[in-house]
Write a protein that holds these residues in place. Structure first.
Motif, short mmCIF file in Angstrom:
data_model
loop_
_atom_site.label_atom_id
_atom_site.label_comp_id
_atom_site.label_asym_id
_atom_site.label_seq_id
_atom_site.Cartn_x
_atom_site.Cartn_y
_atom_site.Cartn_z
N ALA A 147 10.64 -2.70 -6.51
CA ALA A 147 10.30 -2.76 -5.04
C ALA A 147 8.96 -3.22 -4.89
CB ALA A 147 10.67 -1.52 -4.19
N LEU A 148 7.94 -2.46 -5.58
CA LEU A 148 6.57 -2.98 -5.46
C LEU A 148 6.30 -4.20 -5.97
CD1 LEU A 148 3.47 -2.02 -4.83
CD2 LEU A 148 3.48 -0.92 -7.15
N GLU A 195 2.16 6.60 -7.08
CA GLU A 195 1.52 7.60 -7.32
C GLU A 195 2.07 8.86 -7.59
OE1 GLU A 195 -2.18 7.52 -5.22
OE2 GLU A 195 -2.90 5.48 -5.97
N LYS A 196 2.94 9.24 -6.75
CA LYS A 196 3.56 10.32 -6.70
C LYS A 196 4.64 10.51 -7.69
CE LYS A 196 2.51 11.06 -1.83
NZ LYS A 196 3.08 10.84 -0.41
N ASN A 197 5.33 9.36 -7.98
CA ASN A 197 6.48 9.25 -8.82
C ASN A 197 6.51 8.03 -9.59
OD1 ASN A 197 8.95 9.50 -9.98
ND2 ASN A 197 9.90 9.33 -8.04
N ALA A 198 5.42 7.96 -10.64
CA ALA A 198 5.25 6.68 -11.49
C ALA A 198 6.33 6.16 -12.38
CB ALA A 198 4.02 7.08 -12.22
N ASN A 199 7.40 7.13 -12.75
CA ASN A 199 8.50 6.78 -13.58
C ASN A 199 9.76 6.14 -12.85
OD1 ASN A 199 6.94 7.19 -15.59
ND2 ASN A 199 7.53 9.42 -15.60
N ASP A 200 9.59 6.06 -11.65
CA ASP A 200 10.90 5.55 -10.83
C ASP A 200 11.07 3.85 -10.82
OD1 ASP A 200 12.98 5.04 -8.97
OD2 ASP A 200 11.97 5.89 -7.10
N PRO A 201 11.99 3.49 -11.67
CA PRO A 201 12.12 2.15 -12.02
C PRO A 201 12.26 1.24 -10.69
CG PRO A 201 13.76 3.20 -12.65
CD PRO A 201 13.14 4.17 -12.18
N VAL A 202 13.14 2.01 -9.72
CA VAL A 202 13.51 1.24 -8.42
C VAL A 202 12.24 1.23 -7.60
CG1 VAL A 202 14.83 1.45 -6.17
CG2 VAL A 202 15.96 2.45 -8.48
N LYS A 210 0.82 -1.05 0.01
CA LYS A 210 0.01 0.01 -0.05
C LYS A 210 0.93 1.29 -0.12
CE LYS A 210 -3.51 2.52 2.97
NZ LYS A 210 -4.03 2.53 4.34
N GLN A 211 1.92 1.13 0.89
CA GLN A 211 2.93 2.42 0.99
C GLN A 211 3.62 2.76 -0.39
OE1 GLN A 211 5.27 1.59 4.31
NE2 GLN A 211 3.88 2.20 5.72
N LEU A 212 3.80 1.51 -0.96
CA LEU A 212 4.62 1.60 -2.37
C LEU A 212 3.73 2.03 -3.38
CD1 LEU A 212 7.09 -1.68 -1.84
CD2 LEU A 212 7.80 0.72 -2.18
N LYS A 213 2.50 1.75 -3.34
CA LYS A 213 1.58 2.22 -4.51
C LYS A 213 1.19 3.41 -4.26
CE LYS A 213 -1.13 -2.07 -5.45
NZ LYS A 213 -2.41 -2.67 -5.38
N GLU A 214 1.36 4.07 -3.02
CA GLU A 214 0.93 5.54 -2.73
C GLU A 214 2.36 6.27 -3.31
OE1 GLU A 214 0.18 5.81 1.42
OE2 GLU A 214 -1.76 5.17 1.25
N GLN A 215 3.40 5.78 -2.93
CA GLN A 215 4.73 6.54 -3.55
C GLN A 215 4.67 6.37 -5.14
OE1 GLN A 215 8.16 4.73 -1.78
NE2 GLN A 215 7.33 5.18 0.28
#
Length: 148
Positions: A104-105, A93-100, A86-91
């Motif tokens: 992790a998600l 949404e803020k930064n959709a293009n971060d491959p790292v 849930k926390q990673l999904k929220e992150q």
């Protein structure tokens, strides 16, 4: 409780293989149920030396306790991992293009699915153990709760 889970790291839930190893150790009684029954329930010639009803009751209590511990451990790790997802999904949404972040998600989602699969494995182990226990102990001890 969800807020407590998000800040608390549960070590055994971080590494799935470590968690599986601990479950394997917790399932040792289930793995050795036939041996436990063979050594604790007497044959006809030794019936006077051992009380099979108390032995079956004690074994039932051990199995029930073991099931509760394993169920709680699996559900605790599912809850912990679901909160991380849930926390990673929220992150994301803020930064959709971060491959790292995406990697992790995906890792956490895979771990969540594996943990949910462990619930099914637990159910199968429990059914097999209950069947063997019932076959051997039904004449000596009838538990108040038919399902362990």
């Amino acid at each position: 409780m969800a807020a407590a889970v998000s800040t608390e790291v549960i070590p055994e839930c971080v590494d799935f293989l470590e968690f599986q190893d601990s479950l394997k150790k917790m399932r040792s009684l289930d793995d050795k149920i036939v041996y436990a029954l063979n050594t604790s329930i007497p044959t006809e010639s030794f019936k006077g030396q051992v009380d099979p009803s108390s032995t079956c009751k004690q074994l039932h209590d051990q199995l029930k306790s073991s099931y509760k511990k394993r169920d709680a451990a699996i559900k605790r790790c599912i809850s912990y991992t679901a909160e991380k997802v849930k926390q990673l999904k929220e992150q994301r949404e803020k930064n959709a293009n971060d491959p790292v972040l995406l990697k992790a998600l995906r890792k956490e989602q895979t771990q969540l699915r594996l943990l949910q699969t462990e619930l099914s494995v637990e159910e199968v182990v429990r059914e097999q153990t209950n069947k063997i226990y019932y076959e051997r102990c039904r004449a000596f001890y009838k538990p108040p709760d038919l399902d362990l």
